[in-house]
Design a protein around this motif. Structure first.
Motif, PDB file in Angstrom:
ATOM      1  N   HIS A  45      -5.497   1.282   2.117  1.00 14.14           N
ATOM      2  CA  HIS A  45      -5.824   2.478   2.902  1.00 14.14           C
ATOM      3  C   HIS A  45      -7.339   2.640   3.058  1.00 14.14           C
ATOM      4  O   HIS A  45      -7.830   3.048   4.110  1.00 14.14           O
ATOM      5  CB  HIS A  45      -5.235   3.700   2.214  1.00 14.14           C
ATOM      6  N   ARG A  46      -8.079   2.320   1.986  1.00 15.08           N
ATOM      7  CA  ARG A  46      -9.535   2.573   2.017  1.00 15.08           C
ATOM      8  C   ARG A  46     -10.347   1.384   2.547  1.00 15.08           C
ATOM      9  O   ARG A  46     -11.393   1.581   3.139  1.00 15.08           O
ATOM     10  CB  ARG A  46     -10.021   2.916   0.612  1.00 15.08           C
ATOM     11  N   ARG A  48     -10.309  -1.276   5.086  1.00 16.67           N
ATOM     12  CA  ARG A  48      -9.613  -1.694   6.307  1.00 16.67           C
ATOM     13  C   ARG A  48      -9.345  -3.208   6.411  1.00 16.67           C
ATOM     14  O   ARG A  48      -8.240  -3.596   6.774  1.00 16.67           O
ATOM     15  CB  ARG A  48     -10.394  -1.234   7.541  1.00 16.67           C
ATOM     16  N   ARG A  51      -6.281  -4.379   4.610  1.00 18.53           N
ATOM     17  CA  ARG A  51      -5.027  -3.753   4.999  1.00 18.53           C
ATOM     18  C   ARG A  51      -4.052  -4.732   5.653  1.00 18.53           C
ATOM     19  O   ARG A  51      -2.919  -4.891   5.206  1.00 18.53           O
ATOM     20  CB  ARG A  51      -5.358  -2.612   5.943  1.00 18.53           C
ATOM     21  N   VAL A 101       1.052   3.322   2.326  1.00 15.61           N
ATOM     22  CA  VAL A 101      -0.129   3.273   3.198  1.00 15.61           C
ATOM     23  C   VAL A 101       0.024   4.272   4.343  1.00 15.61           C
ATOM     24  O   VAL A 101      -0.886   5.047   4.643  1.00 15.61           O
ATOM     25  CB  VAL A 101      -0.352   1.839   3.753  1.00 15.61           C
ATOM     26  N   GLU A 102       1.214   4.286   4.966  1.00 18.09           N
ATOM     27  CA  GLU A 102       1.458   5.219   6.067  1.00 18.09           C
ATOM     28  C   GLU A 102       1.360   6.665   5.592  1.00 18.09           C
ATOM     29  O   GLU A 102       0.840   7.532   6.292  1.00 18.09           O
ATOM     30  CB  GLU A 102       2.831   4.970   6.690  1.00 18.09           C
ATOM     31  N   ASP A 105      -2.194   7.527   5.209  1.00 18.69           N
ATOM     32  CA  ASP A 105      -2.785   7.672   6.546  1.00 18.69           C
ATOM     33  C   ASP A 105      -2.458   9.031   7.152  1.00 18.69           C
ATOM     34  O   ASP A 105      -3.232   9.575   7.938  1.00 18.69           O
ATOM     35  CB  ASP A 105      -2.219   6.592   7.497  1.00 18.69           C
ATOM     36  N   SER A 106      -1.272   9.566   6.786  1.00 12.19           N
ATOM     37  CA  SER A 106      -0.799  10.799   7.428  1.00 12.19           C
ATOM     38  C   SER A 106      -1.513  12.044   6.899  1.00 12.19           C
ATOM     39  O   SER A 106      -1.345  13.129   7.447  1.00 12.19           O
ATOM     40  CB  SER A 106       0.714  10.940   7.235  1.00 12.19           C
ATOM     41  N   ALA A 109      -7.516  14.330   8.042  1.00 14.37           N
ATOM     42  CA  ALA A 109      -8.891  14.077   7.619  1.00 14.37           C
ATOM     43  C   ALA A 109      -9.577  15.381   7.206  1.00 14.37           C
ATOM     44  O   ALA A 109     -10.382  15.408   6.272  1.00 14.37           O
ATOM     45  CB  ALA A 109      -9.665  13.411   8.757  1.00 14.37           C
ATOM     46  N   GLU A 130      -4.349  13.897  -1.829  1.00 14.59           N
ATOM     47  CA  GLU A 130      -3.764  12.882  -0.938  1.00 14.59           C
ATOM     48  C   GLU A 130      -2.345  12.481  -1.330  1.00 14.59           C
ATOM     49  O   GLU A 130      -1.433  12.504  -0.509  1.00 14.59           O
ATOM     50  CB  GLU A 130      -4.671  11.640  -0.899  1.00 14.59           C
ATOM     51  N   ALA A 134       1.108  12.897   0.709  1.00 13.44           N
ATOM     52  CA  ALA A 134       1.754  11.676   1.207  1.00 13.44           C
ATOM     53  C   ALA A 134       3.161  11.519   0.643  1.00 13.44           C
ATOM     54  O   ALA A 134       3.912  10.642   1.076  1.00 13.44           O
ATOM     55  CB  ALA A 134       0.904  10.459   0.843  1.00 13.44           C
TER      56      ALA A 134
END
Lengths: 213, 223
Positions: A45-46, A48, A51, A101-102, A105-106, A109, A130, A134
């Protein structure tokens, strides 16, 4: 093809222990799968560039047939429960990693920025902001991985384990359908019960979802 | 360990191992035949079903539950059960393989159809397109990537399960795995497993390359 009900009555003890052994194998695999995929998902996730690599790798592992994984592990861990659990764990990774991971991401921010602005350190943000947010997506992955593992445990019957899967080899060798039917039904039941239990667990773990309703 | 890998390499590369009816080439062909035919039959059943459910919006409950049922169904049990019921014919292999592949195809087709933007469908209807025109000219092309994902998933599962078919005395690459297990010949077992894994990975990569080739214009347009 008819079911011999007296066979079931005579073997309730065996059936109970096989069911528990089956459930134990599947749950251990999901536990280790989570233990491995949580840190990997945070990294994916952190960072890129990693990933695509991590998700791709788990996809390739998923392509390898389950019987092949069990067999390929034989020189390393032999005809043991360890082989079963390692094989199943490899399978859970693809679902758990992708969903975690998804899930990360959800997380909006702005929520993460708010945590930062309040002086929350990154590790604390991860654990208290987080991951809880998640959780629904992660739990969806855990449910899929659990049901899949429960179904796959029986493949390990070929390497002498396999919980309820042993009923399949037994029924096949004796040309006797009852154990096979019982095994299929118990596996499906186990999957339904485990799935329902996880839905319950998620309900308990996410109290904020209820307050809103 | 080193000795084992050396023997494995020898097993995989020796010419005599590849020849004959119980050679690698023949078993590979059998494995591909089971897998591709079963996936094809499953696609013939699953695609229309998924398209129908997605287009009409009816039976969504069925589509969703079919997915978890398919995941929970123990393959080994299914193969043995159909075998005991139908005896020594090719039926058990194909029934079991098709039964496994249909759920992933139906649910992914359905998922692809529901992911189509409703505004796009409205626009198509507004232009005077009929139901079947909307389905085939709008919904189907837009849903294709997810439909392909479903087919790939189904094919992987089927290739993997075709191995299990060897347990109930059929051919395919699983033969090496089960004969090897029975003869305590680890090299043969590992050889079979490696071959199955390679077939699965190559077929998946092939389909994903096909998918990229088919949609090359689309990704260009998006950019």
């Amino acid at each position: 093809m008819s079911v011999d009900w007296s066979w079931i009555g005579d073997h309730t003890d065996d059936l109970t222990s096989l069911t528990f052994s089956h459930l134990q194998a599947a749950m251990t695999a999901v536990f280790f799968g989570l233990l491995i995929s949580l840190p990997l998902a945070v990294v994916a996730h952190r960072v890129r560039p990693l990933r695509g690599f991590l998700l791709g790798l788990s996809n390739v592992l998923f392509t390898i047939p389950s019987i092949a994984i069990f067999v390929l592990l034989l020189p390393i861990s032999g005809l043991t429960r360890t082989t079963t659990v390692i094989g199943l764990t490899v399978y859970t990774l693809v679902v758990l990693l992708r969903n975690t991971v998804e899930g990360l991401d959800s997380v909006p921010a702005k929520t993460k920025e708010a945590a930062k602005a309040m002086g929350t350190r990154p590790l604390r943000t991860l654990l208290t902001v987080e991951l809880p947010l998640a959780l629904p997506v992660i739990m969806a992955g855990v449910r899929i991985a659990t049901v899949m593992s429960i179904s796959l445990v029986s493949v390990a019957t070929y390497i002498g384990d396999g919980g309820l899967g042993q009923l399949f080899t037994d029924g096949f060798q004796r040309d006797f359908p009852t154990p096979v039917i019982v095994g299929v039904v118990l596996t499906l039941l186990l999957a339904v019960v485990a799935d329902a239990a996880l839905v319950g667990l998620q309900y308990v773990l996410t109290p904020w979802k209820r307050r809103r309703a | 360990m080193y000795e084992l890998f050396k023997n494995l390499a020898k097993w995989l590369t020796s010419g005599s191992q590849w020849a004959g009816t119980d050679g690698i080439a023949h078993r590979l062909a059998e494995h591909l035949q089971y897998s591709l035919l079963a996936t094809l039959i499953a696609a013939v059943i699953g695609l229309p079903l998924g398209l129908l459910i997605g287009h009409t919006g009816k039976g969504a409950f069925l589509a969703i539950n079919l997915a978890s049922f398919g995941r929970a169904l123990p393959t080994v049990g299914l193969v043995v059960l159909v075998f005991l019921a139908s005896g020594l014919s090719m039926w058990p292999v194909y029934i079991a393989l098709v039964a496994l592949a249909v759920p992933s195809i139906v649910t992914n087709t359905y998922a692809g159809m529901t992911a189509v933007d409703p505004d796009v469908k409205d626009a198509a209807r507004g232009q005077g397109m009929r139901g079947h025109q909307v389905l085939f000219q709008v919904e189907l092309p837009l849903a294709l990537p997810l439909i392909m994902t479903g087919l790939r998933l189904a094919l992987i599962q089927v290739v993997s399960t075709a191995t299990v078919a060897a347990y109930v005395s059929f051919g395919g690459l699983g033969r090496f795995v089960f004969d090897g297990l029975a003869q305590r010949d680890l090299v043969q077992v590992l050889g079979g497993a490696v071959l199955v894994a390679v077939v699965a990975i190559v077929l998946d990569l092939g389909l994903s390359a096909l998918q990229r080739f088919l949609f090359r214009h689309r990704t260009a347009a998006l950019r």
